[in-house]
Design an enzyme around this catalytic site. Structure first.
Site, short mmCIF file in Angstrom:
data_model
loop_
_atom_site.label_atom_id
_atom_site.label_comp_id
_atom_site.label_asym_id
_atom_site.label_seq_id
_atom_site.Cartn_x
_atom_site.Cartn_y
_atom_site.Cartn_z
N HIS A 50 -34.20 -66.55 11.00
CA HIS A 50 -34.23 -66.16 12.41
C HIS A 50 -34.58 -67.31 13.34
O HIS A 50 -34.93 -67.08 14.50
CB HIS A 50 -35.23 -65.00 12.61
CG HIS A 50 -34.80 -63.75 11.93
ND1 HIS A 50 -35.66 -62.73 11.64
CD2 HIS A 50 -33.60 -63.36 11.45
CE1 HIS A 50 -35.00 -61.75 11.03
NE2 HIS A 50 -33.75 -62.11 10.89
N CYS A 98 -30.17 -75.95 24.50
CA CYS A 98 -29.58 -75.98 25.86
C CYS A 98 -28.55 -74.85 25.96
O CYS A 98 -27.66 -74.72 25.10
CB CYS A 98 -28.89 -77.34 26.08
SG CYS A 98 -27.96 -77.39 27.62
N CYS A 131 -28.95 -82.28 30.79
CA CYS A 131 -28.04 -81.78 31.84
C CYS A 131 -28.72 -80.87 32.83
O CYS A 131 -28.11 -80.40 33.79
CB CYS A 131 -26.86 -81.04 31.17
SG CYS A 131 -27.32 -79.42 30.52
N GLY A 153 -44.60 -59.09 2.81
CA GLY A 153 -45.03 -58.93 4.20
C GLY A 153 -43.92 -58.63 5.18
O GLY A 153 -43.90 -59.14 6.29
N ALA A 202 -51.12 -60.51 1.26
CA ALA A 202 -50.37 -61.58 0.58
C ALA A 202 -51.28 -62.75 0.22
O ALA A 202 -51.13 -63.36 -0.85
CB ALA A 202 -49.25 -62.06 1.50
C1 BV8 Z 1 -27.15 -58.94 13.67
C2 BV8 Z 1 -36.57 -63.23 16.25
C3 BV8 Z 1 -24.81 -58.81 13.92
C4 BV8 Z 1 -37.33 -62.74 17.40
C5 BV8 Z 1 -35.99 -61.33 15.01
C6 BV8 Z 1 -27.53 -53.18 10.09
C7 BV8 Z 1 -26.85 -54.36 9.74
C8 BV8 Z 1 -26.84 -55.45 10.62
C9 BV8 Z 1 -27.54 -55.37 11.84
C10 BV8 Z 1 -28.21 -54.22 12.16
C11 BV8 Z 1 -28.21 -53.14 11.30
N1 BV8 Z 1 -28.95 -52.17 11.89
C12 BV8 Z 1 -29.41 -52.60 13.07
C13 BV8 Z 1 -28.97 -53.83 13.27
C14 BV8 Z 1 -29.26 -54.64 14.45
C15 BV8 Z 1 -30.52 -55.47 14.35
C16 BV8 Z 1 -31.65 -54.80 13.63
O1 BV8 Z 1 -31.91 -55.07 12.46
N2 BV8 Z 1 -32.36 -53.94 14.34
C17 BV8 Z 1 -33.52 -53.28 13.76
C18 BV8 Z 1 -34.65 -53.24 14.78
C19 BV8 Z 1 -33.10 -51.92 13.30
N3 BV8 Z 1 -30.24 -56.73 13.69
C20 BV8 Z 1 -29.77 -57.75 14.44
O2 BV8 Z 1 -29.52 -57.65 15.62
C21 BV8 Z 1 -29.54 -59.06 13.71
N4 BV8 Z 1 -28.25 -59.56 14.07
O3 BV8 Z 1 -27.15 -57.99 12.96
O4 BV8 Z 1 -26.03 -59.49 14.21
C22 BV8 Z 1 -23.74 -59.65 14.45
C23 BV8 Z 1 -22.83 -60.21 13.55
C24 BV8 Z 1 -21.80 -60.98 14.05
C25 BV8 Z 1 -21.70 -61.21 15.44
C26 BV8 Z 1 -22.64 -60.66 16.33
C27 BV8 Z 1 -23.68 -59.88 15.82
C28 BV8 Z 1 -30.55 -60.11 14.17
C29 BV8 Z 1 -31.92 -59.74 13.70
C30 BV8 Z 1 -32.89 -60.86 14.04
C31 BV8 Z 1 -33.76 -60.41 15.18
N5 BV8 Z 1 -34.78 -61.42 15.43
N6 BV8 Z 1 -36.84 -62.29 15.21
C32 BV8 Z 1 -38.64 -63.41 17.41
O5 BV8 Z 1 -39.31 -63.51 16.35
O6 BV8 Z 1 -39.02 -63.82 18.52
S1 BV8 Z 1 -36.49 -60.02 14.11
C33 BV8 Z 1 -38.18 -59.91 14.02
O7 BV8 Z 1 -38.39 -58.84 13.09
C34 BV8 Z 1 -38.91 -61.09 13.40
O8 BV8 Z 1 -38.09 -62.12 12.91
C35 BV8 Z 1 -39.62 -60.44 12.21
O9 BV8 Z 1 -39.88 -61.30 11.19
C36 BV8 Z 1 -38.57 -59.47 11.85
C37 BV8 Z 1 -38.83 -58.45 10.80
O10 BV8 Z 1 -40.07 -57.90 11.04
P1 BV8 Z 1 -41.15 -58.12 9.88
O11 BV8 Z 1 -41.24 -59.57 9.59
O12 BV8 Z 1 -40.85 -57.23 8.74
O13 BV8 Z 1 -42.48 -57.73 10.61
P2 BV8 Z 1 -43.07 -56.25 10.81
O14 BV8 Z 1 -44.16 -56.37 11.80
O15 BV8 Z 1 -41.93 -55.28 11.02
O16 BV8 Z 1 -43.68 -55.89 9.38
C38 BV8 Z 1 -44.80 -56.62 8.91
C39 BV8 Z 1 -45.06 -56.11 7.50
O17 BV8 Z 1 -46.11 -56.88 6.93
C40 BV8 Z 1 -45.52 -54.66 7.46
O18 BV8 Z 1 -44.84 -53.98 6.43
C41 BV8 Z 1 -47.02 -54.76 7.12
O19 BV8 Z 1 -47.45 -53.68 6.32
C42 BV8 Z 1 -47.06 -56.02 6.33
N7 BV8 Z 1 -48.33 -56.74 6.35
C43 BV8 Z 1 -49.19 -56.88 7.40
N8 BV8 Z 1 -50.21 -57.68 7.02
C44 BV8 Z 1 -49.96 -58.06 5.74
C45 BV8 Z 1 -48.76 -57.46 5.31
N9 BV8 Z 1 -48.25 -57.64 4.07
C46 BV8 Z 1 -48.95 -58.43 3.23
N10 BV8 Z 1 -50.10 -59.05 3.57
C47 BV8 Z 1 -50.65 -58.88 4.80
N11 BV8 Z 1 -51.81 -59.48 5.12
#
Ligand code: BV8
Length: 245
Positions: free
Chosen positions: A117, A125, A149, A186, A230
């Site tokens: 990501h 840019c 630019c 995680g 983790a």
């Molecule tokens: C795309 C950058 C297509 C932002 C991020 C099916 C297939 C394909 C796409 C989709 C689909 N369904 C929906 C979609 C669209 C979308 C999507 O997935 N939406 C979700 C919300 C349903 N996906 C997209 O848009 C992707 N692009 O599909 O493009 C395409 C193809 C061709 C042409 C055009 C388009 C792009 C997805 C990327 C989005 N960007 N990040 C930023 O960071 O500023 S995503 C964002 O969520 C972060 O990167 C983050 O890492 C990621 C996932 O979240 P997690 O890392 O899992 O974090 P979360 O808080 O959810 O969970 C934390 C976990 O840790 C928990 O389980 C917790 O219990 C655990 N935990 C906590 N503490 C600990 C721990 N575990 C262990 N130890 C601990 N101490």
């Protein structure tokens, strides 16, 4: 599931692939997305991390990234990051695919990393597509402008609705195909297509081990789930492995 069995699977593995999410950086002090840290000024990450949000209000989106850059700049890798960096040398084939943009895996010494990501420290840019690293916090101006630019710069991060970088996604997919063990650490498994690496690994008969504090949407399909932080579970696993040759 016992950690000893997971350690046995790892000890037998030659090819290991890892998928990490925000949880692996939680013990370094970085809020996760879908826990309490999932909101910023009452908005969800899915509302802020989009091209439309940036087009509508680049300053607001940059204020969010600036705040995250300042948080991450105070954080250091934890024991979990360090174990994963050490494991690169232990397994003949090793790839760490991360959804995280904080750079802590790289700061811990991981080199075999596919940042799916993008990266919090790289600016792109919006006119030329050129990218540059800039670790200054705060940035001298918000939103930043391209030194060449003068056009608006955006974070070099994959937003919702944007495709993942082709070569990184292909590298991660191939690593899920060939691996004996996939470690999923995680991540809530909510974001696609990153989470689909689990299905790819299972379809190619890998053993998939989840490390998470709690149950996720992946817990029912993985081969094993280790409950715990983790930064505790990874060192415990590492201690159960035979000394690396
Ligand atoms: C795309 C950058 C297509 C932002 C991020 C099916 C297939 C394909 C796409 C989709 C689909 N369904 C929906 C979609 C669209 C979308 C999507 O997935 N939406 C979700 C919300 C349903 N996906 C997209 O848009 C992707 N692009 O599909 O493009 C395409 C193809 C061709 C042409 C055009 C388009 C792009 C997805 C990327 C989005 N960007 N990040 C930023 O960071 O500023 S995503 C964002 O969520 C972060 O990167 C983050 O890492 C990621 C996932 O979240 P997690 O890392 O899992 O974090 P979360 O808080 O959810 O969970 C934390 C976990 O840790 C928990 O389980 C917790 O219990 C655990 N935990 C906590 N503490 C600990 C721990 N575990 C262990 N130890 C601990 N101490």
């Amino acid at each position: 599931m016992s950690i000893a069995l997971a350690a046995e699977w790892l000890a037998d593995a030659r090819q290991v692939t890892v998928l990490t999410g925000a949880g692996v950086s939680a013990e370094s002090g970085i809020p996760t997305f879908r826990g309490d840290g999932g909101y910023w000024r009452k908005r969800r990450v899915e509302e802020l991390a989009t091209p439309a949000a940036f087009a509508h209000d680049p300053r607001l989106v940059w204020e969010w990234y600036e705040e995250r850059r300042q948080t991450v700049a105070q954080c250091t890798p934890n024991a979990g990051h360090r174990v994963l960096a050490a494991w690169e040398k232990r397994f003949p084939f090793f790839l760490l695919a991360t959804q995280n943009v904080d750079g802590l895996h790289q700061a811990a010494g991981s080199v075999r990393v596919a940042p799916l990501h993008g990266d919090l420290w790289t600016l792109r840019c919006t006119a030329e597509g050129t990218e540059r690293a800039d670790h200054r916090t705060p940035l001298p101006e918000l939103p930043p402008r391209c030194p060449a630019c003068g056009a608006l710069e955006r974070p070099a991060i994959v937003w919702f609705g944007e495709p993942l970088p082709k070569e990184r996604w292909e590298e991660a997919t191939q690593a899920a195909v060939v691996c004996d063990v996939l470690l999923v650490i995680g991540t809530s498994g909510v974001v696609q297509p990153a989470a689909s690496l689990v299905d790819t690994a299972l379809a190619h008969r890998a053993r998939v081990i989840e490390i998470n504090l709690q149950e996720t949407v992946l817990s029912d399909v993985v081969s094993a789930s280790l409950r715990g932080p983790a930064a505790t579970v990874l060192p415990a696993l590492d201690r159960l492995l035979p000394p690396s040759t």
